[in-house]
Design a protein around this motif. Sequence first.
Motif, mmCIF file in Angstrom:
data_model
loop_
_atom_site.group_PDB
_atom_site.id
_atom_site.type_symbol
_atom_site.label_atom_id
_atom_site.label_comp_id
_atom_site.label_asym_id
_atom_site.label_seq_id
_atom_site.Cartn_x
_atom_site.Cartn_y
_atom_site.Cartn_z
ATOM 1 N N CYS A 152 2.262 19.174 -18.221
ATOM 2 C CA CYS A 152 3.057 19.195 -19.458
ATOM 3 C C CYS A 152 2.549 18.107 -20.388
ATOM 4 O O CYS A 152 2.355 16.971 -19.966
ATOM 5 N N GLN A 153 2.334 18.468 -21.651
ATOM 6 C CA GLN A 153 1.830 17.480 -22.603
ATOM 7 C C GLN A 153 2.853 17.136 -23.685
ATOM 8 O O GLN A 153 2.515 16.518 -24.689
ATOM 9 N N CYS A 154 4.096 17.561 -23.485
ATOM 10 C CA CYS A 154 5.123 17.322 -24.516
ATOM 11 C C CYS A 154 5.475 15.834 -24.608
ATOM 12 O O CYS A 154 5.665 15.174 -23.601
ATOM 13 N N THR A 193 8.482 24.362 -22.377
ATOM 14 C CA THR A 193 7.423 24.617 -23.354
ATOM 15 C C THR A 193 6.048 24.842 -22.710
ATOM 16 O O THR A 193 5.319 25.758 -23.103
ATOM 17 N N CYS A 194 5.673 24.026 -21.756
ATOM 18 C CA CYS A 194 4.304 24.076 -21.200
ATOM 19 C C CYS A 194 4.182 24.936 -19.948
ATOM 20 O O CYS A 194 3.101 25.024 -19.358
ATOM 21 N N TYR A 217 14.542 19.768 -20.255
ATOM 22 C CA TYR A 217 13.214 20.258 -20.641
ATOM 23 C C TYR A 217 13.256 21.760 -20.901
ATOM 24 O O TYR A 217 13.670 22.531 -20.030
HETATM 25 ZN ZN LIG Z 1 5.566 20.283 -22.016
#
Ligand SMILES: [Zn+2]
Length: 330
Positions: free
Chosen positions: A123-125, A152-153, A149
Amino acid sequence: MSPMTHPLNPQFNQGTRLKEDQKGHKPYRGRFAPSPTGALHLGSLTTALGSWLDARAHDGRWLVRIEDVDTPRTAPGADQLILEQLKAYGLEWDEEPTWQSKRTSVYQKGLDQLITKDLIYGCQCSRKQIEDVLHQAGISMSPNQELIYPGTCREQHLSFENHALRMRLPENCVIDFVDQGLGKQSQDLNHQVGDFVLRRADGLFTYQLAVVVDDQAQGVTHVVRGADLLSNTARQIHLQCALGYETPHYLHLPLVTNTAGEKLSKQTQAAAIEMHSREIILATLNRAAHYLGIADTTLAHQTSVAQWLGVATERWKDRLAKGWVAKVTC
Ligand SMILES: [Zn+2]
């Protein structure tokens, strides 16, 4: 000081665990797991005392684990100071203390097991990005609240290098368990937590993974800790299930708060407990006993720490005999 903020549930009267123990269940192993961010204060001493008494009342073993997995937050020398304070209060441990910072290869093994099961993704959020997604979805969060969370990823197949690693939750993930003091608990992990982080982008393992791997490795059967950790328990039970571990029994103790109703902590400038005067040590133990609900005049009249702890153990046994206990289901 205000009285307990989390009274142990007096209606909770099952009393099953002691009987089960007599039928040859695993021998009791408990632990106290302080973060070495500073000296013990009345709040952390109360937790240590509750966990020590529970172990002694069960004729169990009591371990100390220094939870320094979040290395940037640790204070140099705080670990040794905590151990000295425990000794001064008569809370002797039964096996060599362990340090989480020395156990990263063991946490990696646990993580690898979950990776093999395809339960982990990168995850890069940033926190800001997560907040924006939640805001757009109409979910408002207070500034210090943990972010749910939004996933998203999940399907991005990002590399595991330099990214946070999250646990992929199954579609229906409601965890029910019974806290031995607080009774029935339930948390819907998807709606209240979301896929949670096991290793941060900077490579540090999170508390959630480390605590579950350590409790298993050390054969911990009973987790007795502060009620501030109650909301982490469902996640930890889910991890235990995913890793094929047994779930220990949980008892969350009342939190000690200051006059503003805040949990005593380094952040709220809680004072370190005194360890050089027997009178002050006994007075501090009596204050801790008050928060644990076992204070009485016999305890208050004790003049040696060892005798005080002996009487307190009997008080704790009385509580257990009245039925404080029930089984955790996974
Ligand atoms: Zn993410």
